[in-house]
Motif scaffolding. Structure first.
Motif, PDB file in Angstrom:
ATOM      1  N   SER A 347       0.148   2.484   4.730  1.00 43.99           N
ATOM      2  CA  SER A 347      -0.682   2.062   3.595  1.00 43.99           C
ATOM      3  C   SER A 347      -2.141   2.504   3.746  1.00 43.99           C
ATOM      4  O   SER A 347      -2.964   2.159   2.896  1.00 43.99           O
ATOM      5  CB  SER A 347      -0.634   0.533   3.443  1.00 43.99           C
ATOM      6  OG  SER A 347      -1.126  -0.117   4.602  1.00 43.99           O
ATOM      7  N   LYS A 348      -2.449   3.268   4.798  1.00 47.77           N
ATOM      8  CA  LYS A 348      -3.859   3.643   5.021  1.00 47.77           C
ATOM      9  C   LYS A 348      -4.372   4.574   3.931  1.00 47.77           C
ATOM     10  O   LYS A 348      -5.577   4.611   3.664  1.00 47.77           O
ATOM     11  CB  LYS A 348      -4.033   4.275   6.406  1.00 47.77           C
ATOM     12  CG  LYS A 348      -3.307   5.593   6.600  1.00 47.77           C
ATOM     13  CD  LYS A 348      -3.489   6.108   8.024  1.00 47.77           C
ATOM     14  CE  LYS A 348      -2.737   7.421   8.231  1.00 47.77           C
ATOM     15  NZ  LYS A 348      -2.872   7.891   9.629  1.00 47.77           N
ATOM     16  N   ASN A 349      -3.477   5.329   3.292  1.00 52.07           N
ATOM     17  CA  ASN A 349      -3.893   6.210   2.195  1.00 52.07           C
ATOM     18  C   ASN A 349      -3.600   5.605   0.824  1.00 52.07           C
ATOM     19  O   ASN A 349      -3.741   6.289  -0.194  1.00 52.07           O
ATOM     20  CB  ASN A 349      -3.193   7.565   2.319  1.00 52.07           C
ATOM     21  CG  ASN A 349      -3.602   8.314   3.576  1.00 52.07           C
ATOM     22  OD1 ASN A 349      -4.757   8.244   3.996  1.00 52.07           O
ATOM     23  ND2 ASN A 349      -2.669   9.021   4.185  1.00 52.07           N
ATOM     24  N   ILE A 350      -3.159   4.344   0.793  1.00 56.66           N
ATOM     25  CA  ILE A 350      -2.859   3.645  -0.455  1.00 56.66           C
ATOM     26  C   ILE A 350      -3.999   2.675  -0.761  1.00 56.66           C
ATOM     27  O   ILE A 350      -4.470   1.961   0.137  1.00 56.66           O
ATOM     28  CB  ILE A 350      -1.522   2.867  -0.346  1.00 56.66           C
ATOM     29  CG1 ILE A 350      -0.387   3.803   0.103  1.00 56.66           C
ATOM     30  CG2 ILE A 350      -1.184   2.192  -1.660  1.00 56.66           C
ATOM     31  CD1 ILE A 350       0.027   4.824  -0.900  1.00 56.66           C
ATOM     32  N   GLY A 388       0.127  -0.007 -14.774  1.00 63.73           N
ATOM     33  CA  GLY A 388      -1.184   0.354 -15.281  1.00 63.73           C
ATOM     34  C   GLY A 388      -2.331  -0.110 -14.411  1.00 63.73           C
ATOM     35  O   GLY A 388      -3.460  -0.270 -14.904  1.00 63.73           O
ATOM     36  N   ARG A 389      -2.088  -0.308 -13.119  1.00 65.99           N
ATOM     37  CA  ARG A 389      -3.147  -0.753 -12.209  1.00 65.99           C
ATOM     38  C   ARG A 389      -3.552   0.393 -11.290  1.00 65.99           C
ATOM     39  O   ARG A 389      -2.787   1.332 -11.065  1.00 65.99           O
ATOM     40  CB  ARG A 389      -2.662  -1.945 -11.370  1.00 65.99           C
ATOM     41  CG  ARG A 389      -2.418  -3.212 -12.178  1.00 65.99           C
ATOM     42  CD  ARG A 389      -2.268  -4.407 -11.231  1.00 65.99           C
ATOM     43  NE  ARG A 389      -1.117  -4.282 -10.376  1.00 65.99           N
ATOM     44  CZ  ARG A 389       0.097  -4.722 -10.687  1.00 65.99           C
ATOM     45  NH1 ARG A 389       0.300  -5.320 -11.849  1.00 65.99           N
ATOM     46  NH2 ARG A 389       1.099  -4.581  -9.850  1.00 65.99           N
ATOM     47  N   ASP A 390      -4.780   0.288 -10.766  1.00 67.69           N
ATOM     48  CA  ASP A 390      -5.264   1.298  -9.830  1.00 67.69           C
ATOM     49  C   ASP A 390      -5.282   0.783  -8.394  1.00 67.69           C
ATOM     50  O   ASP A 390      -5.803   1.444  -7.502  1.00 67.69           O
ATOM     51  CB  ASP A 390      -6.663   1.782 -10.227  1.00 67.69           C
ATOM     52  CG  ASP A 390      -7.662   0.632 -10.325  1.00 67.69           C
ATOM     53  OD1 ASP A 390      -7.267  -0.535 -10.088  1.00 67.69           O
ATOM     54  OD2 ASP A 390      -8.838   0.896 -10.647  1.00 67.69           O
ATOM     55  N   LYS A 391      -4.707  -0.418  -8.175  1.00 69.94           N
ATOM     56  CA  LYS A 391      -4.585  -0.979  -6.834  1.00 69.94           C
ATOM     57  C   LYS A 391      -3.215  -1.624  -6.680  1.00 69.94           C
ATOM     58  O   LYS A 391      -2.626  -2.098  -7.651  1.00 69.94           O
ATOM     59  CB  LYS A 391      -5.681  -2.033  -6.583  1.00 69.94           C
ATOM     60  CG  LYS A 391      -7.086  -1.475  -6.463  1.00 69.94           C
ATOM     61  CD  LYS A 391      -8.074  -2.582  -6.145  1.00 69.94           C
ATOM     62  CE  LYS A 391      -9.499  -2.030  -6.007  1.00 69.94           C
ATOM     63  NZ  LYS A 391     -10.460  -3.108  -5.684  1.00 69.94           N
ATOM     64  N   VAL A 392      -2.740  -1.631  -5.444  1.00 71.31           N
ATOM     65  CA  VAL A 392      -1.445  -2.265  -5.141  1.00 71.31           C
ATOM     66  C   VAL A 392      -1.691  -3.732  -4.807  1.00 71.31           C
ATOM     67  O   VAL A 392      -2.520  -4.056  -3.955  1.00 71.31           O
ATOM     68  CB  VAL A 392      -0.748  -1.554  -3.957  1.00 71.31           C
ATOM     69  CG1 VAL A 392       0.531  -2.287  -3.573  1.00 71.31           C
ATOM     70  CG2 VAL A 392      -0.441  -0.110  -4.318  1.00 71.31           C
ATOM     71  N   LYS A 393      -0.963  -4.612  -5.489  1.00 72.91           N
ATOM     72  CA  LYS A 393      -1.095  -6.048  -5.254  1.00 72.91           C
ATOM     73  C   LYS A 393       0.064  -6.556  -4.408  1.00 72.91           C
ATOM     74  O   LYS A 393       1.061  -5.851  -4.199  1.00 72.91           O
ATOM     75  CB  LYS A 393      -1.155  -6.800  -6.584  1.00 72.91           C
ATOM     76  CG  LYS A 393      -2.424  -6.539  -7.379  1.00 72.91           C
ATOM     77  CD  LYS A 393      -2.490  -7.453  -8.587  1.00 72.91           C
ATOM     78  CE  LYS A 393      -3.817  -7.299  -9.321  1.00 72.91           C
ATOM     79  NZ  LYS A 393      -3.915  -8.212 -10.475  1.00 72.91           N
ATOM     80  N   GLN A 394      -0.062  -7.809  -3.971  1.00 74.27           N
ATOM     81  CA  GLN A 394       0.981  -8.427  -3.148  1.00 74.27           C
ATOM     82  C   GLN A 394       2.311  -8.480  -3.891  1.00 74.27           C
ATOM     83  O   GLN A 394       3.366  -8.260  -3.308  1.00 74.27           O
ATOM     84  CB  GLN A 394       0.542  -9.840  -2.729  1.00 74.27           C
ATOM     85  CG  GLN A 394       1.443 -10.491  -1.706  1.00 74.27           C
ATOM     86  CD  GLN A 394       1.130 -10.062  -0.289  1.00 74.27           C
ATOM     87  OE1 GLN A 394       0.484  -9.037  -0.074  1.00 74.27           O
ATOM     88  NE2 GLN A 394       1.584 -10.820   0.677  1.00 74.27           N
TER      89      GLN A 394
END
Length: 612
Positions: A347-350, A388-394
């Protein structure tokens, strides 16, 4: 055109010989329609008007007779005789009404003839031979003349692109391999005290745990050439090719020493020869050559052999003895901390949301290997983009875990109200049995949304901590949880469905392991009645007892299952109000989380206590 320049002289020689043979054949075929006759016979044919035409050359006369029996032009026989410079010949032919001519010499004709008879056949043979050699090279690997050449991929320092920083969750395995890297960097530190470089290390573990990645990391850290190939790459349909490839591989490795040879899936050529009647001669010859090469090369040159397999029990004993593969490095499934570290690496590049807790994901993925975790992180990133998000959530990560385990939500499947009710009570039955017992895992989520892998609903439990041992009581309570879904169907609807098939299979497997492997049966005590075969693959048990004992085992398993089922029914009978209320809420919402489930259960229990 031809990549193998060393074989060019031989190729040209063969091409010239074949071109000469072709020209000789063409000459004899062309001369087969000509027949030599005497000059007197020629004059007789002129007098009898049997000739159609005559070609007068400087040294001979070529005679074309008139058609006989309607013979075709191709099958017509031609005659020739010497030119005696007969003065009256032209007049005689003219008076006999015979066509005659003298060939006009063309200066271009010899060049054209040379091109057609020599250059054209040679060019055709050259291109045809080159095409055939390329075709055979694609099918047999490496060219028609390179059957015995090694087809190992060679990586150097900059192309592996992998170091120990890219490998997580396998600290013990990395520790074992770091010593090999250090030896390749500073051999004098070890040779000074008399130590020798290990000739080889065998990486053993389940699929997807990172054995190949570890081998590349060793090469990346050591900064030496890295020969990588699969065990099946040695074996071909021709006997002796595999052994030749082994020789060629070690010859190349010694030239580039220090270096690392990595053989993936070595069980393809390293299977045991014990009792192998009518075995594969090619595979055995390849194995024998590999054993001889591992004994023959000098480890002080810095050639290290790494191999990977997930079937160590089938390998030949001669391959595993000290002096060949000196070390066995276990690359097992990662523990809780290892899974969390693996998730961090992938996940370091996510781009992650600040609310993401990778420890919770690691807890929910017990038994997952590195490849599974990498896939889950990628699935979570894909889901975040879809939403439609620019971040990964839990929630993306948890949904990815469920997708890998149970498949994607099957939103187009519409269940009837009756089936929906049955599935809801079934799943709440599991959840209640888990919550009402002391040594079970907490409920994380309950859903009745169908999944693509066949599940109409499921109850997800989340452990509070990583556990490596299970007590007898914990296993029995887990069996009760598995059977509580069927018990809920029976109590509420007075009928049973096929929805409990997977629960029954898992409960039966646990009960059988208690009896045959864990020594948790009062009847049999501590006797091992089954053993695991292919531990790193399917882990299928193999029976070690007689048919009579096996029948007794079956009866003991049935007894354990029946007792657990009765306990599940008793637990649900005493909590029917909670079962109904939670199931109704689940039918309305389709998915509820563990906190919501516990709130309803506690409210019902508190109400019952207040009324008591």
């Amino acid at each position: 055109m031809l990549k193998n320049k060393k074989g060019l002289p031989q190729f040209l020689t063969v091409a010239v010989i074949i071109t000469i043979l072709i020209n000789i054949v063409i000459y004899f075929v062309s001369q087969s329609n000509y027949k030599q006759i005497d000059y007197s016979e020629f004059l007789t044919m002129v007098n009898n008007k049997q000739i159609e035409s005559v070609e007068i050359d400087s040294d001979r006369l070529v005679i074309t007779p008139k058609n006989e029996d309607n013979a075709s032009a191709l099958n017509k026989k031609l005659y020739y005789t010497g030119n005696l410079d007969y003065p009256q010949l032209v007049d005689k032919l003219y008076n006999a009404d015979i066509k005659f001519t003298t060939p006009v010499k063309n200066t271009r004709l010899p060049i054209i003839s040379f091109l057609l008879s020599w250059i054209l056949p040679f060019a055709l043979f050259y291109f045809l031979g080159n095409f055939l050699m390329k075709s055979m090279g694609n099918k047999l690997g490496g060219g028609a003349m390179s059957f015995g050449k090694s087809n190992a991929k060679v990586y150097v320092e900059k192309t592996t692109g992998v170091s120990f920083k890219d490998v997580a969750g396998q600290e013990e395995a990395k520790e074992s391999l770091k010593e090999i890297v250090d030896f390749l960097h500073k051999p004098e530190r070890y040779t000074k005290i008399g130590a020798k470089l290990p000739k080889g290390a065998l990486l053993v573990g389940p699929p997807g745990t990172g054995k190949t990645l570890l081998a590349k990391a060793v090469a990346g850290e050591a900064k030496v050439p890295f020969f990588s190939l699969s065990g099946s790459g040695f074996v071909e349909m021709f006997v002796g090719v595999g052994a030749s490839r082994v020789r060629d591989l070690f010859s190349q490795a010694e030239k580039q020493a220090p270096c690392i040879i990595f053989i993936d899936e070595i069980d393809a050529i390293g299977k045991s020869r014990d009792g192998n009647i009518g075995g594969n001669d090619e595979r055995e010859q390849t194995l024998n050559q590999l054993l001889a090469e591992m004994d023959g090369f000098d480890s002080s040159k810095g050639v290290v052999i790494l191999a990977a397999t997930n079937r160590p029990e089938v390998l030949d004993k001669a391959l595993l003895r000290p002096g060949r593969f000196d070390r066995r490095v276990i690359v097992d499934k990662p523990d809780l901390k290892g899974r969390e570290n693996i998730l961090k690496v992938h996940s370091k590049n996510i781009i992650m949301d600040e609310s993401v807790k990778l420890n919770d994901i690691a807890l929910a993925t017990a038994g997952a290997v590195g490849a599974d975790l990498a896939n889950m992180v990628n699935e979570a990133a894909l889901r975040a983009v879809r939403m439609g998000r620019d971040k990964v959530k839990q929630e993306d990560l948890f949904e990815a875990v469920e997708t890998i385990i149970a498949g994607k939500e099957k939103k187009d499947r519409v269940m009837s109200e009756n089936e929906k009710n049955i599935v809801a009570f079934h799943e709440v039955g599991h959840a209640l049995a888990s919550a009402l017992q002391k040594k079970t895992q907490p409920v994380h989520k309950i859903t009745i949304v169908p999944r693509t892998m066949g599940a109409l609903g499921y109850t997800m439990q989340m452990p509070e901590e990583e556990k490596y041992l299970m007590t007898k009581e914990e296993i029995l309570e887990q069996i009760v949880v598995l059977l509580a879904g069927r018990a809920a169907e029976d109590l509420v609807f007075n009928e049973v469905t096929t929805g409990a098939s997977n629960d029954i299979e898992r409960a039966t497997s646990l009960a059988r392991q208690m009896v045959t492997m864990y020594g948790m049966s009062d009847k049999f005590g501590m006797i091992g009645l089954e053993s695991i075969q292919n531990r790193y693959l399917d882990g299928r048990p193999v029976r070690n007892c007689s048919d009579e004992i096996s029948a007794e085992v079956d009866r003991e398993v049935i007894n354990i299952i029946n007792k657990a089922y009765e306990k599940a029914k008793e637990l649900l009978k005493s909590n029917m109000e909670a079962l109904g209320k939670i199931s109704s809420h689940l039918i309305f919402k389709e998915t509820i989380m563990g906190e919501e489930f516990m709130e309803i259960l506690n409210s019902v229990q508190n109400k019952e206590l207040a009324n008591a």
